[in-house]
Design a protein around this motif. Structure first.
Motif, mmCIF file in Angstrom:
data_model
loop_
_atom_site.group_PDB
_atom_site.id
_atom_site.type_symbol
_atom_site.label_atom_id
_atom_site.label_comp_id
_atom_site.label_asym_id
_atom_site.label_seq_id
_atom_site.Cartn_x
_atom_site.Cartn_y
_atom_site.Cartn_z
ATOM 1 N N UNK A 1 61.979 -48.090 56.862
ATOM 2 C CA UNK A 1 62.370 -48.657 55.553
ATOM 3 C C UNK A 1 63.475 -47.808 54.907
ATOM 4 N N UNK A 2 64.355 -48.532 54.395
ATOM 5 C CA UNK A 2 65.457 -47.815 53.744
ATOM 6 C C UNK A 2 64.945 -47.063 52.528
ATOM 7 N N UNK A 3 65.494 -45.925 52.344
ATOM 8 C CA UNK A 3 65.025 -45.134 51.207
ATOM 9 C C UNK A 3 65.599 -45.698 49.907
ATOM 10 N N UNK A 4 64.808 -45.588 48.840
ATOM 11 C CA UNK A 4 65.223 -46.031 47.503
ATOM 12 C C UNK A 4 66.575 -45.420 47.116
ATOM 13 N N UNK A 5 66.704 -44.140 47.491
ATOM 14 C CA UNK A 5 67.925 -43.401 47.159
ATOM 15 C C UNK A 5 69.154 -44.098 47.737
ATOM 16 N N UNK A 6 69.008 -44.488 49.024
ATOM 17 C CA UNK A 6 70.150 -45.128 49.695
ATOM 18 C C UNK A 6 70.452 -46.505 49.124
ATOM 19 N N UNK A 7 69.372 -47.230 48.782
ATOM 20 C CA UNK A 7 69.587 -48.560 48.172
ATOM 21 C C UNK A 7 70.384 -48.407 46.890
ATOM 22 N N UNK A 8 69.945 -47.446 46.053
ATOM 23 C CA UNK A 8 70.637 -47.262 44.773
ATOM 24 C C UNK A 8 72.081 -46.816 44.971
ATOM 25 N N UNK A 9 72.254 -45.942 45.913
ATOM 26 C CA UNK A 9 73.606 -45.436 46.189
ATOM 27 C C UNK A 9 74.527 -46.591 46.592
ATOM 28 N N UNK A 10 73.959 -47.428 47.469
ATOM 29 C CA UNK A 10 74.729 -48.581 47.943
ATOM 30 C C UNK A 10 75.080 -49.512 46.794
ATOM 31 N N UNK A 11 74.069 -49.763 45.959
ATOM 32 C CA UNK A 11 74.237 -50.631 44.780
ATOM 33 C C UNK A 11 75.379 -50.100 43.877
ATOM 34 N N UNK A 12 75.255 -48.766 43.674
ATOM 35 C CA UNK A 12 76.258 -48.146 42.797
ATOM 36 C C UNK A 12 77.675 -48.308 43.356
#
Ligand code: PHE
Length: 347
Positions: A1-12
Protein backbone atom coordinates in the motif's frame (compact mmCIF):
# COMPACT_ATOMS: atom_id res chain seq x y z
CA UNK A 1 0.00 0.00 0.00
CA UNK A 2 1.19 3.37 -0.86
CA UNK A 3 2.18 5.41 2.09
CA UNK A 4 0.01 8.37 3.12
CA UNK A 5 3.11 10.54 2.87
CA UNK A 6 3.61 9.68 -0.78
CA UNK A 7 -0.05 10.19 -1.63
CA UNK A 8 0.05 13.65 -0.10
CA UNK A 9 3.31 14.50 -1.78
CA UNK A 10 1.89 13.45 -5.11
CA UNK A 11 -1.28 15.46 -4.50
CA UNK A 12 0.76 18.50 -3.61
CA UNK A 13 2.88 18.24 -6.72
CA UNK A 14 -0.21 17.74 -8.82
CA UNK A 15 -1.79 20.88 -7.33
CA UNK A 16 1.40 22.77 -8.03
CA UNK A 17 1.49 21.67 -11.62
CA UNK A 18 -2.15 22.50 -12.32
CA UNK A 19 -1.90 25.80 -10.47
CA UNK A 20 1.18 26.93 -12.40
CA UNK A 21 -0.46 26.00 -15.68
CA UNK A 22 -3.63 27.88 -14.76
CA UNK A 23 -1.65 30.90 -13.65
CA UNK A 24 0.06 31.05 -16.99
CA UNK A 25 -3.30 31.17 -18.74
CA UNK A 26 -4.90 33.85 -16.57
CA UNK A 27 -6.22 36.73 -18.71
CA UNK A 28 -8.26 38.99 -16.46
CA UNK A 29 -8.18 40.22 -12.92
CA UNK A 30 -11.37 38.27 -12.11
CA UNK A 31 -9.84 35.05 -13.34
CA UNK A 32 -6.79 35.85 -11.31
CA UNK A 33 -8.78 36.37 -8.13
CA UNK A 34 -10.70 33.09 -8.63
CA UNK A 35 -7.45 31.29 -9.11
CA UNK A 36 -5.89 32.79 -6.01
CA UNK A 37 -8.83 31.70 -3.87
CA UNK A 38 -8.93 28.27 -5.48
CA UNK A 39 -5.33 27.40 -4.68
CA UNK A 40 -4.28 29.58 -1.77
CA UNK A 41 -7.58 30.49 -0.09
CA UNK A 42 -8.74 29.19 3.30
CA UNK A 43 -10.84 26.55 1.59
CA UNK A 44 -8.40 26.17 -1.23
CA UNK A 45 -6.81 23.05 -2.65
CA UNK A 46 -3.57 23.44 -0.73
CA UNK A 47 -5.33 23.87 2.60
CA UNK A 48 -7.53 20.87 1.84
CA UNK A 49 -4.49 18.64 1.47
CA UNK A 50 -2.80 20.06 4.53
CA UNK A 51 -5.87 19.26 6.59
CA UNK A 52 -4.89 15.60 6.20
CA UNK A 53 -1.54 16.23 7.90
CA UNK A 54 -3.08 14.76 11.04
CA UNK A 55 -3.23 11.41 9.36
CA UNK A 56 0.54 11.30 9.01
CA UNK A 57 2.87 9.79 11.50
CA UNK A 58 5.00 12.22 13.48
CA UNK A 59 8.23 11.71 11.47
CA UNK A 60 6.48 12.24 8.17
CA UNK A 61 4.81 15.51 9.13
CA UNK A 62 7.87 17.81 8.82
CA UNK A 63 8.79 16.29 5.47
CA UNK A 64 5.35 16.83 3.92
CA UNK A 65 5.07 20.16 5.75
CA UNK A 66 8.28 21.35 4.11
CA UNK A 67 7.13 20.31 0.67
CA UNK A 68 3.77 22.01 1.25
CA UNK A 69 5.47 25.24 2.41
CA UNK A 70 7.77 25.28 -0.59
CA UNK A 71 4.89 24.77 -2.96
CA UNK A 72 2.83 27.48 -1.26
CA UNK A 73 5.75 29.92 -1.51
CA UNK A 74 6.22 29.08 -5.15
CA UNK A 75 2.51 29.48 -5.94
CA UNK A 76 2.28 32.70 -3.93
CA UNK A 77 5.19 34.17 -5.84
CA UNK A 78 3.84 33.07 -9.21
CA UNK A 79 0.38 34.43 -8.43
CA UNK A 80 1.76 37.73 -7.10
CA UNK A 81 3.76 38.13 -10.29
CA UNK A 82 0.76 37.70 -12.63
CA UNK A 83 -1.28 39.91 -10.36
CA UNK A 84 1.27 42.67 -10.72
CA UNK A 85 1.42 42.20 -14.45
CA UNK A 86 -2.36 42.37 -14.80
CA UNK A 87 -2.58 45.46 -12.60
CA UNK A 88 0.11 47.17 -14.66
CA UNK A 89 -1.71 46.41 -17.89
CA UNK A 90 -4.95 47.72 -16.48
CA UNK A 91 -3.29 50.91 -15.29
CA UNK A 92 -1.62 51.44 -18.66
CA UNK A 93 -4.79 50.94 -20.66
CA UNK A 94 -6.64 53.27 -18.28
CA UNK A 95 -3.95 55.91 -18.69
CA UNK A 96 -4.08 55.60 -22.45
CA UNK A 97 -7.82 55.99 -22.43
CA UNK A 98 -7.76 58.97 -20.10
CA UNK A 99 -4.74 60.69 -21.59
CA UNK A 100 -4.53 64.25 -20.29
CA UNK A 101 -2.40 66.92 -21.85
CA UNK A 102 -1.07 68.56 -18.72
CA UNK A 103 0.69 71.26 -20.77
CA UNK A 104 -2.62 72.87 -21.66
CA UNK A 105 -3.63 75.49 -19.14
CA UNK A 106 -7.37 75.12 -19.23
CA UNK A 107 -7.97 78.01 -16.89
CA UNK A 108 -6.59 80.45 -19.39
CA UNK A 109 -9.04 81.87 -21.89
CA UNK A 110 -7.59 82.01 -25.36
CA UNK A 111 -8.42 85.15 -27.25
CA UNK A 112 -8.01 85.75 -30.97
CA UNK A 113 -5.62 88.43 -32.10
CA UNK A 114 -6.13 91.11 -34.66
CA UNK A 115 -3.66 90.50 -37.49
CA UNK A 116 -1.12 93.36 -37.54
CA UNK A 117 -1.90 94.00 -41.21
CA UNK A 118 -5.60 94.37 -40.56
CA UNK A 119 -4.89 96.53 -37.51
CA UNK A 120 -2.82 98.81 -39.74
CA UNK A 121 -5.50 98.96 -42.44
CA UNK A 122 -8.10 99.93 -39.85
CA UNK A 123 -5.83 102.56 -38.34
CA UNK A 124 -5.11 104.05 -41.77
CA UNK A 125 -8.78 104.05 -42.73
CA UNK A 126 -9.77 105.66 -39.43
CA UNK A 127 -7.20 108.39 -39.96
CA UNK A 128 -8.54 109.19 -43.41
CA UNK A 129 -12.15 108.95 -42.27
CA UNK A 130 -11.30 111.61 -39.66
CA UNK A 131 -10.10 113.81 -42.54
CA UNK A 132 -13.39 113.42 -44.40
CA UNK A 133 -12.57 110.52 -46.71
CA UNK A 134 -14.97 107.66 -47.48
CA UNK A 135 -13.79 104.06 -47.60
CA UNK A 136 -14.58 102.12 -50.78
CA UNK A 137 -13.48 98.72 -52.02
CA UNK A 138 -12.71 97.34 -55.45
CA UNK A 139 -12.25 93.84 -56.89
CA UNK A 140 -8.93 92.01 -56.85
CA UNK A 141 -9.65 90.63 -60.32
CA UNK A 142 -9.64 93.62 -62.65
CA UNK A 143 -9.89 94.49 -66.28
CA UNK A 144 -6.75 95.45 -68.13
CA UNK A 145 -8.66 98.60 -69.01
CA UNK A 146 -9.14 99.73 -65.39
CA UNK A 147 -5.72 98.57 -64.25
CA UNK A 148 -3.71 100.09 -67.12
CA UNK A 149 -5.55 101.80 -70.01
CA UNK A 150 -7.78 104.13 -68.01
CA UNK A 151 -4.75 105.02 -65.89
CA UNK A 152 -2.95 106.32 -68.94
CA UNK A 153 -0.41 103.53 -68.87
CA UNK A 154 1.24 103.32 -72.28
CA UNK A 155 0.74 100.18 -74.37
CA UNK A 156 4.42 99.25 -74.06
CA UNK A 157 4.85 100.03 -70.37
CA UNK A 158 7.06 97.34 -68.74
CA UNK A 159 4.63 96.81 -65.86
CA UNK A 160 2.13 95.44 -68.39
CA UNK A 161 4.49 92.64 -69.26
CA UNK A 162 3.48 89.03 -68.60
CA UNK A 163 6.62 88.69 -66.53
CA UNK A 164 5.37 91.35 -64.11
CA UNK A 165 1.62 90.83 -64.07
CA UNK A 166 -0.65 87.85 -63.43
CA UNK A 167 -3.00 87.72 -66.43
CA UNK A 168 -6.12 85.58 -66.26
CA UNK A 169 -7.07 86.27 -69.88
CA UNK A 170 -5.83 88.88 -72.33
CA UNK A 171 -8.26 91.42 -70.83
CA UNK A 172 -8.49 90.27 -67.20
CA UNK A 173 -5.75 90.29 -64.57
CA UNK A 174 -5.02 90.32 -60.86
CA UNK A 175 -4.75 94.03 -60.13
CA UNK A 176 -1.16 95.20 -59.84
CA UNK A 177 -2.09 98.18 -57.66
CA UNK A 178 -5.17 99.69 -56.00
CA UNK A 179 -5.27 102.57 -58.51
CA UNK A 180 -8.04 100.95 -60.66
CA UNK A 181 -10.36 101.65 -57.71
CA UNK A 182 -9.83 105.35 -58.55
CA UNK A 183 -11.28 104.69 -61.99
CA UNK A 184 -14.26 102.77 -60.61
CA UNK A 185 -14.96 105.45 -57.99
CA UNK A 186 -14.76 108.35 -60.48
CA UNK A 187 -16.93 106.54 -63.02
CA UNK A 188 -19.55 105.62 -60.42
CA UNK A 189 -19.57 108.71 -58.22
CA UNK A 190 -18.14 111.51 -60.37
CA UNK A 191 -16.77 114.71 -58.83
CA UNK A 192 -16.32 115.96 -56.15
CA UNK A 193 -14.81 112.91 -54.52
CA UNK A 194 -12.72 111.99 -51.48
CA UNK A 195 -12.04 108.27 -51.08
CA UNK A 196 -9.52 105.75 -49.79
CA UNK A 197 -9.42 102.08 -50.71
CA UNK A 198 -7.27 99.33 -49.21
CA UNK A 199 -6.79 95.79 -50.43
CA UNK A 200 -4.70 93.05 -51.94
CA UNK A 201 -2.51 93.61 -54.96
CA UNK A 202 -0.45 91.19 -57.04
CA UNK A 203 2.81 91.31 -58.92
CA UNK A 204 5.01 88.60 -60.34
CA UNK A 205 7.76 88.73 -57.71
CA UNK A 206 10.03 86.12 -56.22
CA UNK A 207 9.47 85.73 -52.50
CA UNK A 208 12.11 87.07 -50.14
CA UNK A 209 12.12 89.01 -46.89
CA UNK A 210 10.84 92.18 -48.55
CA UNK A 211 8.95 90.82 -51.57
CA UNK A 212 5.76 88.83 -51.92
CA UNK A 213 3.67 88.22 -55.08
CA UNK A 214 0.67 89.24 -52.99
CA UNK A 215 0.88 92.44 -51.00
CA UNK A 216 -1.39 95.27 -49.86
CA UNK A 217 -1.88 98.87 -50.85
CA UNK A 218 -3.98 101.76 -49.73
CA UNK A 219 -5.09 104.21 -52.38
CA UNK A 220 -6.34 107.73 -51.83
CA UNK A 221 -8.07 110.09 -54.23
CA UNK A 222 -9.43 113.61 -53.91
CA UNK A 223 -11.16 115.35 -56.81
CA UNK A 224 -12.71 118.78 -56.43
CA UNK A 225 -12.48 122.35 -57.68
CA UNK A 226 -9.21 124.15 -56.90
CA UNK A 227 -7.33 121.11 -55.65
CA UNK A 228 -3.59 121.72 -55.81
CA UNK A 229 -0.29 120.10 -54.93
CA UNK A 230 -0.39 122.11 -51.66
CA UNK A 231 -3.50 120.19 -50.62
CA UNK A 232 -1.76 116.92 -51.43
CA UNK A 233 1.35 117.71 -49.40
CA UNK A 234 -0.64 119.08 -46.48
CA UNK A 235 -2.91 116.02 -46.36
CA UNK A 236 -0.03 113.55 -46.49
CA UNK A 237 2.07 115.48 -43.97
CA UNK A 238 -0.79 115.46 -41.46
CA UNK A 239 -1.40 111.80 -42.16
CA UNK A 240 2.24 110.83 -41.55
CA UNK A 241 2.42 112.87 -38.32
CA UNK A 242 -0.81 111.30 -37.07
CA UNK A 243 0.42 107.83 -37.91
CA UNK A 244 4.02 107.95 -36.70
CA UNK A 245 4.28 110.99 -34.42
CA UNK A 246 4.46 114.82 -34.57
CA UNK A 247 8.25 114.90 -35.02
CA UNK A 248 8.03 113.11 -38.40
CA UNK A 249 9.33 114.94 -41.46
CA UNK A 250 8.50 114.24 -45.10
CA UNK A 251 10.47 114.67 -48.31
CA UNK A 252 8.88 114.77 -51.78
CA UNK A 253 11.12 113.53 -54.60
CA UNK A 254 10.03 113.98 -58.23
CA UNK A 255 8.96 110.68 -59.80
CA UNK A 256 6.93 109.37 -62.69
CA UNK A 257 3.57 107.61 -62.72
CA UNK A 258 1.53 107.52 -65.94
CA UNK A 259 -1.67 108.51 -64.11
CA UNK A 260 -0.35 111.52 -62.18
CA UNK A 261 1.42 114.66 -63.32
CA UNK A 262 3.44 115.94 -61.59
CA UNK A 263 4.28 112.84 -59.54
CA UNK A 264 6.37 112.35 -56.44
CA UNK A 265 7.67 109.71 -54.12
CA UNK A 266 7.51 110.47 -50.42
CA UNK A 267 10.23 109.61 -47.93
CA UNK A 268 9.62 110.00 -44.20
CA UNK A 269 11.91 110.27 -41.20
CA UNK A 270 13.45 106.86 -40.42
CA UNK A 271 11.41 105.41 -37.57
CA UNK A 272 14.26 103.35 -36.20
CA UNK A 273 16.66 106.23 -35.56
CA UNK A 274 14.16 109.09 -35.84
CA UNK A 275 16.37 110.75 -38.46
CA UNK A 276 19.77 110.34 -36.83
CA UNK A 277 20.97 107.76 -39.36
CA UNK A 278 21.22 104.03 -38.78
CA UNK A 279 21.78 100.77 -40.60
CA UNK A 280 18.06 100.43 -41.43
CA UNK A 281 18.03 103.71 -43.37
CA UNK A 282 21.52 103.37 -44.84
CA UNK A 283 22.55 106.29 -42.60
CA UNK A 284 20.36 108.71 -44.58
CA UNK A 285 17.85 109.31 -41.76
CA UNK A 286 15.00 108.66 -44.25
CA UNK A 287 12.63 105.74 -44.80
CA UNK A 288 12.49 105.60 -48.61
CA UNK A 289 9.55 105.26 -50.97
CA UNK A 290 6.83 104.94 -48.38
CA UNK A 291 4.26 106.56 -50.66
CA UNK A 292 3.69 107.41 -54.31
CA UNK A 293 1.56 110.39 -55.17
CA UNK A 294 0.76 113.13 -57.65
CA UNK A 295 -1.86 115.31 -59.29
CA UNK A 296 -4.37 113.21 -61.20
CA UNK A 297 -3.54 113.34 -64.91
CA UNK A 298 -6.23 115.28 -66.83
CA UNK A 299 -6.47 112.37 -69.26
CA UNK A 300 -7.50 110.08 -66.41
CA UNK A 301 -10.20 112.54 -65.25
CA UNK A 302 -11.53 112.87 -68.81
CA UNK A 303 -11.47 109.09 -69.29
CA UNK A 304 -13.83 108.82 -66.32
CA UNK A 305 -16.10 111.58 -67.61
CA UNK A 306 -14.91 114.32 -65.28
CA UNK A 307 -14.39 117.82 -66.69
CA UNK A 308 -10.67 118.42 -66.24
CA UNK A 309 -11.10 122.17 -66.86
CA UNK A 310 -13.35 122.45 -63.83
CA UNK A 311 -11.91 119.77 -61.59
CA UNK A 312 -8.44 118.79 -60.48
CA UNK A 313 -7.39 116.08 -58.08
CA UNK A 314 -4.59 114.38 -56.24
CA UNK A 315 -3.97 110.71 -55.61
CA UNK A 316 -1.61 108.70 -53.47
CA UNK A 317 -0.81 105.06 -52.90
CA UNK A 318 1.14 103.28 -50.18
CA UNK A 319 2.31 99.79 -49.34
CA UNK A 320 0.46 98.65 -46.24
CA UNK A 321 2.83 95.73 -45.64
CA UNK A 322 5.80 98.08 -45.55
CA UNK A 323 4.04 100.44 -43.16
CA UNK A 324 3.03 97.52 -40.91
CA UNK A 325 6.61 96.25 -40.88
CA UNK A 326 8.03 99.67 -40.01
CA UNK A 327 5.37 100.24 -37.35
CA UNK A 328 5.78 96.91 -35.56
CA UNK A 329 9.48 96.33 -36.22
CA UNK A 330 8.83 93.23 -38.39
CA UNK A 331 11.82 92.46 -40.60
CA UNK A 332 10.41 89.74 -42.88
CA UNK A 333 7.27 90.25 -44.99
CA UNK A 334 6.66 86.48 -45.07
CA UNK A 335 5.77 86.56 -41.36
CA UNK A 336 2.67 88.56 -42.30
CA UNK A 337 1.28 85.78 -44.49
CA UNK A 338 2.37 82.55 -42.80
CA UNK A 339 -0.16 82.96 -39.96
CA UNK A 340 2.07 81.27 -37.43
CA UNK A 341 0.15 81.69 -34.18
CA UNK A 342 3.39 82.19 -32.23
CA UNK A 343 4.03 85.28 -34.36
CA UNK A 344 0.45 86.56 -34.29
CA UNK A 345 0.11 86.17 -30.52
CA UNK A 346 2.62 88.97 -30.04
CA UNK A 347 0.19 91.60 -31.23
N1 PHE B 1 -0.20 102.87 -57.98
C1 PHE B 1 1.11 103.33 -57.67
C2 PHE B 1 2.01 102.12 -57.40
O1 PHE B 1 1.50 101.05 -57.26
C3 PHE B 1 1.11 104.23 -56.47
C4 PHE B 1 0.40 105.53 -56.73
C5 PHE B 1 -0.94 105.66 -56.44
C6 PHE B 1 1.08 106.62 -57.24
C7 PHE B 1 -1.58 106.87 -56.67
C8 PHE B 1 0.45 107.80 -57.48
C9 PHE B 1 -0.87 107.93 -57.19
O2 PHE B 1 3.20 102.23 -57.34
Amino acid sequence: MEKMKDIMKEKLLEIKEIALKNIEEVKSLEEFEQLRVKFLGKKGELTKVLRDMGKLIAEERPIVGQIANEIRDELENAIAEVGEKLNDELKRSKMNKEKLDITINTNEEIYGHRHPLLATVEELEDLFISMGFSVVIGPEIETVENNFDALNSPENHPSRDMSDTFYITEDILLRTHTSPVQIRAMKEMGAPLRIVSAGRTFRFDDVDDTHSPMFHQLEGLVVDENISMANLIHTLDIFIKELFGPDMKTRYRPHHFPFTEPSAEVDVTCLKCRGKGCEACNYTGWSMELLGCGMVHPKVLEYCGIDSEKYTGFAFGMGIDRITMVKYGIDDIRLLFENDSRFLEQF
